[in-house]
Design a protein around this motif. Structure first.
Motif, PDB file in Angstrom:
ATOM      1  N   ALA A 157      12.959  24.436  35.910  1.00 25.28           N
ATOM      2  CA  ALA A 157      12.510  23.048  35.942  1.00 25.28           C
ATOM      3  C   ALA A 157      11.206  22.917  36.727  1.00 25.28           C
ATOM      4  O   ALA A 157      11.038  23.530  37.788  1.00 25.28           O
ATOM      5  N   ALA A 158      10.302  22.105  36.210  1.00 24.49           N
ATOM      6  CA  ALA A 158       9.017  21.895  36.873  1.00 24.49           C
ATOM      7  C   ALA A 158       9.208  21.319  38.274  1.00 24.49           C
ATOM      8  O   ALA A 158       8.481  21.664  39.210  1.00 24.49           O
ATOM      9  N   ALA A 159      10.215  20.448  38.428  1.00 25.45           N
ATOM     10  CA  ALA A 159      10.477  19.844  39.741  1.00 25.45           C
ATOM     11  C   ALA A 159      10.873  20.888  40.772  1.00 25.45           C
ATOM     12  O   ALA A 159      10.620  20.717  41.972  1.00 25.45           O
ATOM     13  N   GLU A 160      11.491  21.973  40.316  1.00 25.02           N
ATOM     14  CA  GLU A 160      11.898  23.036  41.230  1.00 25.02           C
ATOM     15  C   GLU A 160      10.684  23.800  41.740  1.00 25.02           C
ATOM     16  O   GLU A 160      10.567  24.081  42.937  1.00 25.02           O
ATOM     17  N   VAL A 161       9.794  24.140  40.846  1.00 24.59           N
ATOM     18  CA  VAL A 161       8.578  24.856  41.248  1.00 24.59           C
ATOM     19  C   VAL A 161       7.761  24.001  42.208  1.00 24.59           C
ATOM     20  O   VAL A 161       7.256  24.488  43.225  1.00 24.59           O
ATOM     21  N   LYS A 162       7.654  22.723  41.911  1.00 21.76           N
ATOM     22  CA  LYS A 162       6.896  21.794  42.761  1.00 21.76           C
ATOM     23  C   LYS A 162       7.515  21.710  44.152  1.00 21.76           C
ATOM     24  O   LYS A 162       6.802  21.731  45.166  1.00 21.76           O
ATOM     25  N   PHE A 163       8.829  21.631  44.221  1.00 15.33           N
ATOM     26  CA  PHE A 163       9.522  21.489  45.500  1.00 15.33           C
ATOM     27  C   PHE A 163       9.207  22.645  46.445  1.00 15.33           C
ATOM     28  O   PHE A 163       8.974  22.446  47.640  1.00 15.33           O
ATOM     29  N   TRP A 164       9.169  23.872  45.908  1.00 15.61           N
ATOM     30  CA  TRP A 164       9.004  25.031  46.770  1.00 15.61           C
ATOM     31  C   TRP A 164       7.571  25.247  47.224  1.00 15.61           C
ATOM     32  O   TRP A 164       7.291  26.162  48.007  1.00 15.61           O
ATOM     33  N   GLU A 165       6.656  24.378  46.807  1.00 16.38           N
ATOM     34  CA  GLU A 165       5.300  24.428  47.365  1.00 16.38           C
ATOM     35  C   GLU A 165       5.316  23.991  48.829  1.00 16.38           C
ATOM     36  O   GLU A 165       4.510  24.463  49.635  1.00 16.38           O
ATOM     37  N   ALA A 166       6.234  23.080  49.177  1.00 17.42           N
ATOM     38  CA  ALA A 166       6.388  22.619  50.561  1.00 17.42           C
ATOM     39  C   ALA A 166       7.822  22.123  50.734  1.00 17.42           C
ATOM     40  O   ALA A 166       8.082  20.909  50.761  1.00 17.42           O
ATOM     41  N   PRO A 167       8.809  23.038  50.785  1.00 20.84           N
ATOM     42  CA  PRO A 167      10.223  22.658  50.792  1.00 20.84           C
ATOM     43  C   PRO A 167      10.647  21.890  52.036  1.00 20.84           C
ATOM     44  O   PRO A 167      10.174  22.157  53.135  1.00 20.84           O
ATOM     45  N   ASP A 168      11.539  20.929  51.833  1.00 20.74           N
ATOM     46  CA  ASP A 168      12.074  20.095  52.905  1.00 20.74           C
ATOM     47  C   ASP A 168      13.507  20.534  53.175  1.00 20.74           C
ATOM     48  O   ASP A 168      14.379  20.428  52.307  1.00 20.74           O
TER      49      ASP A 168
END
Length: 305
Positions: free
Chosen positions: A153-164
């Motif tokens: 999922a694109a949202a997963e790749v985006k999240f790991w750019e700066a994970p919370d």
């Protein structure tokens, strides 16, 4: 390659005298559940929002130890048409967290007669290290197809750019290891990623769908053929989630949303009568879901020999 009723080479060593693969058919689609081993983790990880006494009672009633126990790690191989699809890739090499009994997937695929070069597609439910680490083991990338498609999922790749990690409750060392593994994975395999928004058909009868919750891009995979169905739920469902679906797992990045996803998914599978497999359910993790009042009941399948 037919994964069902196949004679596999007897390559297991004495220390491998445990069940580590289980084959079944979903209509005309072959499915093989493969164990990546187990992760010993503190029992508080099952429910960091629960009253300790209530959690202790649940563990006692389930004949489980109070301090720590072994979480299963399962991956799935699917054969649909001319595609061989690996769903999740296990932990890989121990990331300095003292997890020696995990990371078994690559050798167990080999023992099952599955050549890495035969895998045409890889689906990742999310980018936690116990789902992608197998791809980072020395020599693995060189054995994979150059045209391997990795669906996430694109949202997963985006999240790991700066994970919370502010809503998680992990043991020390895990956040840093998760962050480092995801960063390395995207660097090494970024050109092969096939990102989707909400839903994507990987092969006939094999559909990956983003659920969010556990991580923003967490996804599940449904396999359907000939009126039969099976959902690989990744980390949306844990063993405790049937009796206590509102308990928060320590790895969940949005625990409230993860609980809503879990309840919705369990209701959906219970209503359909289809099979469920999940990463951290005891191997082979194949069963059905029944409704039990305000909660659910796990009904394991009888082993098919």
């Amino acid at each position: 390659m037919n994964l069902h009723n196949t004679s596999y080479p007897a390559t297991s060593k004495p220390e491998e005298l445990v069940p580590s693969r289980y084959a079944l058919k979903v209509g005309e689609i072959d499915v093989l559940v493969v164990s990546d081993g187990v992760l010993p983790l503190p029992t508080t990880m099952l429910a960091h929002n629960a009253d300790p006494a209530v959690r202790a009672t649940w563990l006692h009633d389930m004949f489980l130890p109070q301090d720590a126990f072994d979480w299963a790690l399962n991956a799935v191989v699917v054969r649909s048409g001319d595609k061989t699809i690996l769903i999740d890739a296990g932990l890989g090499s121990d990331p300095d967290l003292h997890l020696p009994r995990a990371g078994q997937l690559i050798k167990r695929l080999e023992a099952a007669g599955i050549d890495l070069s035969s895998v045409t597609d890889l689906v990742l439910t999310h980018l936690h290290m116990d789902h992608i680490g197998g791809l980072l083991v020395d020599g693995v990338k060189q054995r994979l197809r150059k045209d391997l498609r990795i669906h996430v999922a694109a949202a997963e790749v985006k999240f790991w750019e700066a994970p919370d990690f502010s809503h998680t409750a992990m043991p020390p060392g895990f956040p840093d290891a998760l962050r480092a593994t995801a960063k390395r994975f995207v660097k090494e395999y970024g050109s092969q990623l096939r990102q989707f928004d909400e839903q994507h058909e990987v092969a006939p009868g094999v559909v990956v769908r983003r659920t969010g919750g556990h991580t923003p891009g967490h996804s599940v995979v449904r396999v359907a053929s000939g009126g039969d169905g099976l959902t690989f739920a990744g980390d949306a469902v844990f063993a405790v989630g049937f009796d206590q679906p509102d308990w928060h797992n320590g790895f969940e990045h949005d625990p409230e949303e993860a609980a809503r996803v879990r309840v919705g998914l369990l209701r959906e599978i219970a209503a359909s009568g289809e099979m469920l497999v999940a990463t951290h359910m005891p191997f082979p993790s194949v069963g059905h879901v029944a409704v039990a009042g305000d909660a659910f009941r796990w009904v394991p399948v009888f082993w098919d020999y």
